[in-house]
Design a protein around this motif. Structure first.
Motif, PDB file in Angstrom:
ATOM      1  N   GLU A   1      48.145 101.723  41.260  1.00  0.00           N
ATOM      2  CA  GLU A   1      47.627 100.956  39.794  1.00  0.00           C
ATOM      3  C   GLU A   1      45.436 100.738  39.943  1.00  0.00           C
ATOM      4  O   GLU A   1      44.909 101.543  41.394  1.00  0.00           O
TER       5      GLU A   1
ATOM      6  N   SER B   1      52.494  95.055  35.858  1.00  0.00           N
ATOM      7  CA  SER B   1      52.115  94.937  37.013  1.00  0.00           C
ATOM      8  C   SER B   1      53.643  93.049  37.751  1.00  0.00           C
ATOM      9  O   SER B   1      53.231  93.286  38.587  1.00  0.00           O
TER      10      SER B   1
ATOM     11  N   GLU C   1      45.405  99.972  45.706  1.00  0.00           N
ATOM     12  CA  GLU C   1      44.835  99.579  44.719  1.00  0.00           C
ATOM     13  C   GLU C   1      43.774 100.934  44.674  1.00  0.00           C
ATOM     14  O   GLU C   1      42.889 100.967  45.594  1.00  0.00           O
TER      15      GLU C   1
ATOM     16  N   TYR D   1      53.857 104.721  39.105  1.00  0.00           N
ATOM     17  CA  TYR D   1      55.001 104.495  39.620  1.00  0.00           C
ATOM     18  C   TYR D   1      56.085 105.753  40.604  1.00  0.00           C
ATOM     19  O   TYR D   1      56.387 106.291  39.438  1.00  0.00           O
TER      20      TYR D   1
ATOM     21  N   ALA E   1      53.054 101.466  44.330  1.00  0.00           N
ATOM     22  CA  ALA E   1      52.889 101.365  42.061  1.00  0.00           C
ATOM     23  C   ALA E   1      51.129 101.558  42.715  1.00  0.00           C
ATOM     24  O   ALA E   1      50.239 101.675  44.154  1.00  0.00           O
TER      25      ALA E   1
ATOM     26  N   CYS F   1      48.960  96.450  31.170  1.00  0.00           N
ATOM     27  CA  CYS F   1      48.454  96.775  32.394  1.00  0.00           C
ATOM     28  C   CYS F   1      49.232  95.694  33.976  1.00  0.00           C
ATOM     29  O   CYS F   1      49.741  95.692  34.312  1.00  0.00           O
ATOM     30  N   ARG F   2      48.454  94.409  33.075  1.00  0.00           N
ATOM     31  CA  ARG F   2      48.629  93.351  34.147  1.00  0.00           C
ATOM     32  C   ARG F   2      50.216  92.772  34.028  1.00  0.00           C
ATOM     33  O   ARG F   2      50.701  91.998  34.734  1.00  0.00           O
TER      34      ARG F   2
ATOM     35  N   LYS G   1      51.641  99.761  47.532  1.00  0.00           N
ATOM     36  CA  LYS G   1      50.737  99.534  47.106  1.00  0.00           C
ATOM     37  C   LYS G   1      49.543 100.110  46.937  1.00  0.00           C
ATOM     38  O   LYS G   1      48.942  99.735  47.683  1.00  0.00           O
TER      39      LYS G   1
ATOM     40  N   CYS H   1      43.615 102.286  32.325  1.00  0.00           N
ATOM     41  CA  CYS H   1      45.240 101.973  31.662  1.00  0.00           C
ATOM     42  C   CYS H   1      46.087 103.035  30.695  1.00  0.00           C
ATOM     43  O   CYS H   1      44.437 102.842  29.912  1.00  0.00           O
TER      44      CYS H   1
ATOM     45  N   PRO I   1      48.856 103.640  35.033  1.00  0.00           N
ATOM     46  CA  PRO I   1      49.161 103.160  36.261  1.00  0.00           C
ATOM     47  C   PRO I   1      50.161 104.385  36.442  1.00  0.00           C
ATOM     48  O   PRO I   1      51.013 104.643  35.462  1.00  0.00           O
TER      49      PRO I   1
END
Length: 371
Positions: A83, A118, A137, A159, A81, A114-115, A135, A88, A157
Protein backbone atom coordinates in the motif's frame (compact mmCIF):
# COMPACT_ATOMS: atom_id res chain seq x y z
CA UNK A 1 -35.84 -23.33 -1.61
CA UNK A 2 -37.16 -20.91 0.97
CA UNK A 3 -35.94 -23.05 3.83
CA UNK A 4 -32.46 -23.31 2.33
CA UNK A 5 -32.27 -19.60 1.63
CA UNK A 6 -33.43 -18.71 5.11
CA UNK A 7 -30.96 -21.00 6.82
CA UNK A 8 -28.10 -19.74 4.68
CA UNK A 9 -28.64 -16.02 4.94
CA UNK A 10 -30.62 -15.24 8.15
CA UNK A 11 -28.66 -12.91 10.43
CA UNK A 12 -27.95 -13.88 14.02
CA UNK A 13 -30.52 -12.22 16.32
CA UNK A 14 -29.25 -9.41 18.48
CA UNK A 15 -30.07 -9.67 22.17
CA UNK A 16 -32.34 -6.95 23.54
CA UNK A 17 -31.41 -4.96 26.63
CA UNK A 18 -33.89 -4.16 29.42
CA UNK A 19 -33.44 -0.99 31.44
CA UNK A 20 -35.00 -0.59 34.88
CA UNK A 21 -35.73 2.38 37.12
CA UNK A 22 -38.40 3.52 39.54
CA UNK A 23 -38.92 6.91 37.87
CA UNK A 24 -38.51 8.45 34.42
CA UNK A 25 -35.50 10.47 35.68
CA UNK A 26 -33.79 7.43 37.14
CA UNK A 27 -34.51 5.46 33.98
CA UNK A 28 -32.96 8.20 31.84
CA UNK A 29 -29.88 8.34 34.07
CA UNK A 30 -29.57 4.56 34.01
CA UNK A 31 -29.87 4.60 30.22
CA UNK A 32 -27.15 7.22 29.87
CA UNK A 33 -24.86 5.34 32.24
CA UNK A 34 -25.38 2.00 30.52
CA UNK A 35 -24.92 3.41 27.04
CA UNK A 36 -21.64 5.02 28.12
CA UNK A 37 -20.50 1.83 29.81
CA UNK A 38 -21.40 -0.21 26.74
CA UNK A 39 -19.58 2.27 24.48
CA UNK A 40 -16.47 2.09 26.64
CA UNK A 41 -16.68 -1.70 26.55
CA UNK A 42 -17.01 -1.77 22.76
CA UNK A 43 -14.14 0.70 22.37
CA UNK A 44 -11.96 -1.37 24.67
CA UNK A 45 -12.80 -4.56 22.80
CA UNK A 46 -12.06 -2.96 19.43
CA UNK A 47 -8.81 -1.54 20.73
CA UNK A 48 -7.78 -4.96 22.00
CA UNK A 49 -8.70 -6.57 18.67
CA UNK A 50 -6.73 -3.93 16.76
CA UNK A 51 -3.70 -4.58 18.98
CA UNK A 52 -3.96 -8.32 18.31
CA UNK A 53 -4.22 -7.70 14.56
CA UNK A 54 -1.18 -5.40 14.59
CA UNK A 55 0.71 -8.03 16.56
CA UNK A 56 -0.08 -10.55 13.82
CA UNK A 57 0.83 -8.24 10.91
CA UNK A 58 4.51 -8.24 9.99
CA UNK A 59 5.95 -5.01 8.59
CA UNK A 60 8.30 -5.79 5.71
CA UNK A 61 11.16 -3.36 5.07
CA UNK A 62 13.61 -5.53 3.09
CA UNK A 63 13.39 -8.38 0.60
CA UNK A 64 15.27 -10.62 3.02
CA UNK A 65 12.51 -10.05 5.59
CA UNK A 66 9.89 -10.93 2.97
CA UNK A 67 11.70 -14.12 2.02
CA UNK A 68 12.10 -15.07 5.69
CA UNK A 69 8.38 -14.51 6.35
CA UNK A 70 7.45 -16.79 3.43
CA UNK A 71 9.80 -19.47 4.69
CA UNK A 72 8.48 -19.31 8.27
CA UNK A 73 4.86 -19.52 7.07
CA UNK A 74 5.39 -23.04 5.74
CA UNK A 75 2.32 -24.17 3.81
CA UNK A 76 0.03 -21.55 5.34
CA UNK A 77 -1.47 -18.82 3.19
CA UNK A 78 0.48 -15.55 3.23
CA UNK A 79 -1.39 -12.36 2.32
CA UNK A 80 0.81 -9.40 1.43
CA UNK A 81 -0.62 -5.88 1.43
CA UNK A 82 1.45 -3.45 -0.68
CA UNK A 83 0.00 0.00 0.00
CA UNK A 84 0.95 3.65 -0.45
CA UNK A 85 -0.43 6.72 1.31
CA UNK A 86 0.41 8.85 -1.74
CA UNK A 87 -0.96 6.65 -4.52
CA UNK A 88 -4.27 4.85 -4.81
CA UNK A 89 -5.99 3.29 -7.83
CA UNK A 90 -9.50 1.90 -8.09
CA UNK A 91 -8.53 -0.94 -10.44
CA UNK A 92 -6.09 -1.99 -13.14
CA UNK A 93 -8.39 -0.52 -15.79
CA UNK A 94 -8.75 2.79 -13.98
CA UNK A 95 -5.00 3.10 -13.59
CA UNK A 96 -4.14 2.41 -17.20
CA UNK A 97 -6.85 4.79 -18.36
CA UNK A 98 -5.03 7.72 -16.78
CA UNK A 99 -2.78 9.77 -19.05
CA UNK A 100 0.77 9.04 -17.99
CA UNK A 101 -0.40 6.27 -15.67
CA UNK A 102 -0.61 7.95 -12.26
CA UNK A 103 -2.76 11.03 -12.84
CA UNK A 104 -5.65 11.08 -10.43
CA UNK A 105 -4.36 8.27 -8.25
CA UNK A 106 -3.91 10.55 -5.26
CA UNK A 107 -7.35 12.18 -5.32
CA UNK A 108 -9.15 12.50 -2.01
CA UNK A 109 -11.91 10.14 -3.20
CA UNK A 110 -9.37 7.48 -4.09
CA UNK A 111 -7.43 7.93 -0.86
CA UNK A 112 -10.56 7.52 1.23
CA UNK A 113 -11.39 4.29 -0.62
CA UNK A 114 -7.88 3.01 0.08
CA UNK A 115 -8.10 3.95 3.76
CA UNK A 116 -11.42 2.12 4.13
CA UNK A 117 -10.07 -0.96 2.37
CA UNK A 118 -6.93 -0.98 4.49
CA UNK A 119 -8.96 -0.74 7.71
CA UNK A 120 -11.23 -3.59 6.57
CA UNK A 121 -8.20 -5.86 6.48
CA UNK A 122 -8.20 -5.84 10.28
CA UNK A 123 -11.46 -7.78 10.26
CA UNK A 124 -10.06 -10.32 7.80
CA UNK A 125 -6.89 -10.67 9.88
CA UNK A 126 -8.94 -11.06 13.06
CA UNK A 127 -11.01 -13.92 11.61
CA UNK A 128 -8.30 -15.73 9.63
CA UNK A 129 -5.99 -16.78 12.45
CA UNK A 130 -4.24 -19.44 10.32
CA UNK A 131 -3.18 -16.90 7.68
CA UNK A 132 0.04 -14.87 7.84
CA UNK A 133 -0.32 -11.15 7.06
CA UNK A 134 2.53 -9.02 5.74
CA UNK A 135 2.50 -5.31 4.97
CA UNK A 136 4.75 -3.23 2.71
CA UNK A 137 4.17 0.51 3.13
CA UNK A 138 5.52 2.17 0.00
CA UNK A 139 7.02 5.61 0.52
CA UNK A 140 8.23 7.96 -2.19
CA UNK A 141 11.85 7.20 -2.93
CA UNK A 142 12.08 4.72 -0.05
CA UNK A 143 13.58 1.24 -0.08
CA UNK A 144 10.08 -0.23 0.19
CA UNK A 145 9.41 0.87 -3.41
CA UNK A 146 12.25 -1.43 -4.47
CA UNK A 147 10.51 -4.29 -2.63
CA UNK A 148 7.30 -3.55 -4.51
CA UNK A 149 9.15 -3.54 -7.82
CA UNK A 150 10.83 -6.84 -6.94
CA UNK A 151 7.34 -8.26 -6.38
CA UNK A 152 6.22 -6.93 -9.75
CA UNK A 153 3.98 -4.28 -8.19
CA UNK A 154 3.66 -0.82 -9.74
CA UNK A 155 0.06 0.06 -8.75
CA UNK A 156 -1.21 0.60 -5.23
CA UNK A 157 -2.85 -0.97 -3.39
CA UNK A 158 -1.96 -4.49 -4.52
CA UNK A 159 -2.71 -7.56 -2.43
CA UNK A 160 -0.84 -10.78 -3.17
CA UNK A 161 -1.56 -14.31 -1.95
CA UNK A 162 1.33 -16.78 -1.55
CA UNK A 163 1.44 -20.43 -0.56
CA UNK A 164 4.60 -22.51 -0.17
CA UNK A 165 6.56 -19.55 -1.51
CA UNK A 166 4.58 -19.31 -4.75
CA UNK A 167 2.42 -16.37 -5.83
CA UNK A 168 -1.04 -17.78 -6.53
CA UNK A 169 -3.27 -14.73 -6.97
CA UNK A 170 -3.36 -10.97 -6.59
CA UNK A 171 -5.91 -8.17 -6.47
CA UNK A 172 -5.20 -4.60 -7.59
CA UNK A 173 -7.18 -1.52 -6.56
CA UNK A 174 -9.61 -0.26 -3.94
CA UNK A 175 -12.70 0.07 -6.16
CA UNK A 176 -16.15 -1.44 -5.73
CA UNK A 177 -16.06 -5.06 -4.65
CA UNK A 178 -12.43 -4.94 -3.46
CA UNK A 179 -13.21 -5.90 0.16
CA UNK A 180 -15.39 -8.79 -0.98
CA UNK A 181 -12.67 -9.98 -3.36
CA UNK A 182 -10.02 -9.97 -0.62
CA UNK A 183 -12.29 -11.90 1.77
CA UNK A 184 -13.10 -14.42 -0.96
CA UNK A 185 -9.39 -14.84 -1.63
CA UNK A 186 -8.69 -15.68 2.01
CA UNK A 187 -11.62 -18.11 2.08
CA UNK A 188 -10.62 -19.80 -1.20
CA UNK A 189 -6.87 -20.01 -0.62
CA UNK A 190 -6.60 -19.91 3.17
CA UNK A 191 -9.65 -21.97 4.11
CA UNK A 192 -10.59 -19.45 6.81
CA UNK A 193 -13.84 -17.58 7.36
CA UNK A 194 -15.56 -15.51 10.01
CA UNK A 195 -15.95 -16.75 13.59
CA UNK A 196 -13.26 -19.41 13.18
CA UNK A 197 -14.97 -21.15 10.25
CA UNK A 198 -12.73 -23.77 8.60
CA UNK A 199 -13.63 -24.76 5.04
CA UNK A 200 -12.00 -28.18 5.51
CA UNK A 201 -14.77 -29.05 8.01
CA UNK A 202 -17.33 -28.85 5.20
CA UNK A 203 -15.52 -29.27 1.88
CA UNK A 204 -13.06 -32.14 1.26
CA UNK A 205 -9.85 -31.32 -0.62
CA UNK A 206 -9.13 -33.86 -3.36
CA UNK A 207 -5.44 -34.29 -4.24
CA UNK A 208 -5.46 -37.73 -5.88
CA UNK A 209 -7.66 -40.31 -7.59
CA UNK A 210 -7.60 -42.28 -4.37
CA UNK A 211 -8.99 -39.25 -2.50
CA UNK A 212 -11.75 -38.95 -5.07
CA UNK A 213 -12.66 -42.65 -4.79
CA UNK A 214 -12.90 -42.37 -1.01
CA UNK A 215 -15.08 -39.27 -1.30
CA UNK A 216 -17.48 -40.87 -3.81
CA UNK A 217 -17.83 -43.99 -1.66
CA UNK A 218 -18.39 -42.03 1.56
CA UNK A 219 -21.80 -41.30 3.06
CA UNK A 220 -22.98 -38.29 5.05
CA UNK A 221 -24.18 -38.96 8.57
CA UNK A 222 -27.73 -38.16 9.64
CA UNK A 223 -28.06 -34.61 10.98
CA UNK A 224 -30.18 -33.68 14.02
CA UNK A 225 -32.69 -30.85 13.80
CA UNK A 226 -31.01 -27.45 14.03
CA UNK A 227 -32.42 -24.81 16.35
CA UNK A 228 -35.47 -23.18 14.78
CA UNK A 229 -36.11 -26.00 12.27
CA UNK A 230 -38.75 -28.71 12.34
CA UNK A 231 -36.63 -31.77 11.63
CA UNK A 232 -33.15 -33.09 10.89
CA UNK A 233 -31.90 -34.85 7.77
CA UNK A 234 -31.44 -38.58 7.33
CA UNK A 235 -31.04 -39.42 3.64
CA UNK A 236 -30.07 -42.90 2.35
CA UNK A 237 -26.55 -43.02 0.91
CA UNK A 238 -27.74 -43.84 -2.62
CA UNK A 239 -29.91 -40.70 -2.67
CA UNK A 240 -27.28 -38.34 -1.34
CA UNK A 241 -25.76 -35.85 -3.75
CA UNK A 242 -21.96 -35.62 -3.97
CA UNK A 243 -20.71 -32.42 -5.61
CA UNK A 244 -17.14 -31.72 -6.72
CA UNK A 245 -16.09 -28.09 -7.26
CA UNK A 246 -13.36 -27.98 -9.92
CA UNK A 247 -11.04 -24.98 -10.12
CA UNK A 248 -7.38 -24.03 -10.19
CA UNK A 249 -4.91 -22.72 -7.62
CA UNK A 250 -2.65 -20.46 -9.67
CA UNK A 251 -4.24 -17.30 -11.11
CA UNK A 252 -7.75 -18.58 -10.40
CA UNK A 253 -10.46 -16.75 -12.36
CA UNK A 254 -12.63 -14.41 -10.32
CA UNK A 255 -15.55 -16.82 -10.70
CA UNK A 256 -13.74 -19.55 -8.74
CA UNK A 257 -13.35 -17.21 -5.77
CA UNK A 258 -16.78 -15.58 -6.15
CA UNK A 259 -18.80 -18.81 -6.03
CA UNK A 260 -16.84 -20.50 -3.25
CA UNK A 261 -18.76 -18.79 -0.39
CA UNK A 262 -21.96 -20.24 -1.91
CA UNK A 263 -20.33 -23.68 -2.05
CA UNK A 264 -19.49 -23.42 1.63
CA UNK A 265 -22.96 -22.14 2.55
CA UNK A 266 -24.67 -24.97 0.65
CA UNK A 267 -22.35 -27.53 2.21
CA UNK A 268 -23.23 -26.33 5.69
CA UNK A 269 -26.98 -25.96 5.13
CA UNK A 270 -27.59 -29.22 3.28
CA UNK A 271 -25.35 -31.43 5.42
CA UNK A 272 -26.89 -34.89 5.61
CA UNK A 273 -28.23 -34.65 2.07
CA UNK A 274 -25.12 -33.45 0.22
CA UNK A 275 -21.37 -33.76 0.60
CA UNK A 276 -18.89 -31.47 -1.13
CA UNK A 277 -15.30 -31.66 -2.35
CA UNK A 278 -13.01 -29.54 -4.47
CA UNK A 279 -10.23 -30.26 -6.93
CA UNK A 280 -7.51 -27.88 -8.11
CA UNK A 281 -6.70 -29.01 -11.64
CA UNK A 282 -3.16 -27.66 -11.53
CA UNK A 283 -2.24 -29.41 -8.27
CA UNK A 284 -0.70 -32.54 -9.84
CA UNK A 285 -1.02 -35.15 -12.61
CA UNK A 286 -3.90 -36.96 -10.86
CA UNK A 287 -6.05 -33.84 -10.61
CA UNK A 288 -5.37 -33.03 -14.28
CA UNK A 289 -6.53 -36.54 -15.19
CA UNK A 290 -9.69 -36.18 -13.09
CA UNK A 291 -10.64 -32.99 -14.92
CA UNK A 292 -9.84 -34.50 -18.32
CA UNK A 293 -11.90 -37.62 -17.64
CA UNK A 294 -14.88 -35.44 -16.73
CA UNK A 295 -14.42 -33.29 -19.84
CA UNK A 296 -13.85 -30.05 -17.90
CA UNK A 297 -13.05 -27.22 -20.32
CA UNK A 298 -13.45 -24.16 -18.07
CA UNK A 299 -13.50 -23.31 -14.39
CA UNK A 300 -15.26 -23.11 -12.08
CA UNK A 301 -17.08 -26.33 -12.96
CA UNK A 302 -19.20 -28.68 -10.87
CA UNK A 303 -19.83 -32.40 -11.20
CA UNK A 304 -22.87 -33.85 -9.40
CA UNK A 305 -22.92 -37.55 -8.49
CA UNK A 306 -25.42 -39.88 -6.87
CA UNK A 307 -24.83 -43.53 -6.04
CA UNK A 308 -21.40 -43.29 -7.70
CA UNK A 309 -22.75 -42.03 -11.04
CA UNK A 310 -22.54 -38.58 -12.65
CA UNK A 311 -26.07 -37.12 -12.76
CA UNK A 312 -25.38 -33.51 -13.72
CA UNK A 313 -22.66 -31.02 -14.64
CA UNK A 314 -22.49 -27.24 -14.46
CA UNK A 315 -19.82 -24.80 -15.65
CA UNK A 316 -20.14 -21.26 -14.32
CA UNK A 317 -20.09 -19.00 -11.27
CA UNK A 318 -23.81 -18.23 -10.83
CA UNK A 319 -24.58 -18.86 -7.16
CA UNK A 320 -28.34 -19.09 -7.72
CA UNK A 321 -27.96 -21.59 -10.56
CA UNK A 322 -25.72 -23.77 -8.41
CA UNK A 323 -28.29 -23.76 -5.61
CA UNK A 324 -31.13 -24.49 -8.04
CA UNK A 325 -29.37 -27.57 -9.41
CA UNK A 326 -29.00 -28.94 -5.89
CA UNK A 327 -32.66 -28.23 -5.17
CA UNK A 328 -33.85 -29.80 -8.43
CA UNK A 329 -32.13 -33.07 -7.51
CA UNK A 330 -33.59 -32.86 -4.01
CA UNK A 331 -37.11 -32.31 -5.37
CA UNK A 332 -36.83 -35.04 -8.03
CA UNK A 333 -35.82 -37.57 -5.37
CA UNK A 334 -38.53 -36.64 -2.90
CA UNK A 335 -36.11 -35.38 -0.27
CA UNK A 336 -37.67 -32.92 2.16
CA UNK A 337 -35.33 -30.28 3.51
CA UNK A 338 -35.89 -28.99 7.06
CA UNK A 339 -38.33 -26.09 7.29
CA UNK A 340 -38.16 -23.17 9.67
CA UNK A 341 -40.61 -23.36 12.53
CA UNK A 342 -43.41 -20.81 12.18
CA UNK A 343 -44.23 -18.51 15.12
CA UNK A 344 -47.21 -19.53 17.21
CA UNK A 345 -50.42 -17.79 16.16
CA UNK A 346 -52.40 -16.17 18.99
CA UNK A 347 -55.95 -14.88 19.02
CA UNK A 348 -56.70 -11.15 18.82
CA UNK A 349 -57.80 -11.18 22.47
CA UNK A 350 -54.51 -12.80 23.56
CA UNK A 351 -52.53 -10.35 21.45
CA UNK A 352 -54.30 -7.36 23.05
CA UNK A 353 -53.61 -8.73 26.53
CA UNK A 354 -49.89 -9.19 25.71
CA UNK A 355 -49.74 -5.63 24.36
CA UNK A 356 -51.44 -4.24 27.49
CA UNK A 357 -48.96 -6.06 29.74
CA UNK A 358 -46.07 -4.65 27.71
CA UNK A 359 -47.45 -1.09 28.08
CA UNK A 360 -47.89 -1.51 31.84
CA UNK A 361 -44.35 -2.86 32.20
CA UNK A 362 -42.89 0.05 30.23
CA UNK A 363 -44.88 2.56 32.29
CA UNK A 364 -43.68 1.01 35.55
CA UNK A 365 -40.09 1.23 34.26
CA UNK A 366 -40.50 4.87 33.31
CA UNK A 367 -39.92 4.48 29.60
CA UNK A 368 -41.78 4.97 26.36
CA UNK A 369 -43.45 2.03 24.70
CA UNK A 370 -44.33 1.49 21.06
CA UNK A 371 -47.21 -0.76 22.16
Amino acid sequence: MSALSASAFTATPVARRALSGATRTRARAATQFRVSAQYDSVQSRRSAETTRVFDRTQEITTMSEFEAALSLAGDRLVMVAIESEAECVMSDDFYTAQAGGSAGTGTETNQEACRLLSSSLSRIARDATDVSFLKVEVLKGGASRNIAQSLGVTKYPTYQYYKSGELLWQHVGAGAGAQEALSEGVLYYGGAGAAGLKTADWVTDIASKSDLKDFIESCSMAQPAAAGFDTGLDVPCDKQLAIVDIGVDKDAPAGCLHIFPAVLSLARNTAGFTRWARVAIDKNADTKDIAREWGVESVPAFVFMADGKVVDKYAGADRVELMNRVLRFQSANGIRLPQRLTPKRVSTAEAKEIARAARDRAKAEGRQSGW
